[in-house]
Scaffold this motif. Structure first.
Motif, short mmCIF file in Angstrom:
data_model
loop_
_atom_site.label_atom_id
_atom_site.label_comp_id
_atom_site.label_asym_id
_atom_site.label_seq_id
_atom_site.Cartn_x
_atom_site.Cartn_y
_atom_site.Cartn_z
N ARG A 1 -3.13 -1.08 -1.84
CA ARG A 1 -2.05 -0.98 -0.84
C ARG A 1 -1.13 -2.18 -0.92
O ARG A 1 0.09 -2.05 -0.82
CB ARG A 1 -2.64 -0.85 0.57
N ARG A 2 -1.69 -3.36 -1.11
CA ARG A 2 -0.90 -4.59 -1.18
C ARG A 2 -0.05 -4.62 -2.45
O ARG A 2 1.10 -5.04 -2.45
CB ARG A 2 -1.81 -5.81 -1.11
N THR A 3 -0.61 -4.15 -3.57
CA THR A 3 0.09 -4.19 -4.84
C THR A 3 1.12 -3.07 -4.99
O THR A 3 2.25 -3.32 -5.40
CB THR A 3 -0.93 -4.08 -6.01
N PHE A 4 0.74 -1.84 -4.65
CA PHE A 4 1.60 -0.69 -4.90
C PHE A 4 2.23 -0.09 -3.65
O PHE A 4 3.16 0.70 -3.75
CB PHE A 4 0.82 0.41 -5.62
N GLY A 5 1.73 -0.44 -2.47
CA GLY A 5 2.21 0.17 -1.23
C GLY A 5 3.57 -0.34 -0.78
O GLY A 5 4.22 -1.15 -1.46
N ASP A 6 3.98 0.12 0.38
CA ASP A 6 5.27 -0.29 0.93
C ASP A 6 5.18 -1.66 1.60
O ASP A 6 4.16 -2.34 1.50
CB ASP A 6 5.82 0.78 1.89
N ASN A 7 6.23 -2.06 2.28
CA ASN A 7 6.27 -3.39 2.92
C ASN A 7 5.26 -3.57 4.04
O ASN A 7 4.99 -4.68 4.46
CB ASN A 7 7.67 -3.68 3.44
N GLU A 8 4.70 -2.46 4.52
CA GLU A 8 3.67 -2.52 5.56
C GLU A 8 2.28 -2.26 4.99
O GLU A 8 1.36 -1.94 5.71
CB GLU A 8 4.00 -1.52 6.66
N ASN A 9 2.15 -2.37 3.64
CA ASN A 9 0.89 -2.16 2.92
C ASN A 9 0.30 -0.77 3.16
O ASN A 9 -0.91 -0.60 3.23
CB ASN A 9 -0.13 -3.24 3.27
N ARG A 10 1.17 0.22 3.23
CA ARG A 10 0.74 1.62 3.33
C ARG A 10 0.95 2.28 1.98
O ARG A 10 1.98 2.08 1.34
CB ARG A 10 1.54 2.38 4.39
N ALA A 11 -0.02 3.08 1.54
CA ALA A 11 0.09 3.81 0.28
C ALA A 11 0.57 5.23 0.57
O ALA A 11 -0.11 5.99 1.26
CB ALA A 11 -1.24 3.85 -0.45
N HIS A 12 1.73 5.58 0.07
CA HIS A 12 2.28 6.92 0.25
C HIS A 12 1.69 7.90 -0.76
O HIS A 12 1.61 9.10 -0.49
CB HIS A 12 3.80 6.90 0.11
N ARG A 13 1.28 7.40 -1.93
CA ARG A 13 0.58 8.18 -2.96
C ARG A 13 -0.50 7.28 -3.54
O ARG A 13 -0.43 6.06 -3.43
CB ARG A 13 1.53 8.62 -4.07
#
Length: 84
Positions: A25-37
């Motif tokens: 989540r931290r590496t690939f997610g959005d600015n809020e560390n959420r993974a959309h995929r």
């Protein structure tokens, strides 16, 4: 309890609901560390181009395209190996 549910939701892929690690989540997610995929519902190439951060990418989506690369080359042949 609401705060606890929010943390649980952040640990899951927003698309398929599968658990994703904090590092993912931290590496690939959005600015809020959420993974959309995640790796369960998308390809590494699309994730590397931003799909896990919620970015729309030009690479075919494996859920909506015939083959995993979008060209149908991965279709399973069930006629004994002979194509018509």
């Amino acid at each position: 309890m609401a705060g606890r549910m929010r943390v649980a939701e952040q640990r899951a892929c927003l698309h398929c609901g599968r658990h994703v690690s904090r590092d993912f989540r931290r590496t690939f997610g959005d600015n809020e560390n959420r993974a959309h995929r995640c790796r369960n519902c998308d390809t590494h190439t699309r994730i590397a181009h931003g799909s896990a951060a919620g970015v729309t990418v030009d690479i075919p989506d494996p859920e909506t395209s015939l083959g995993r690369h979008g060209d149908g080359s991965d279709q399973v042949v069930d006629d004994g190996g002979e194509r018509a």
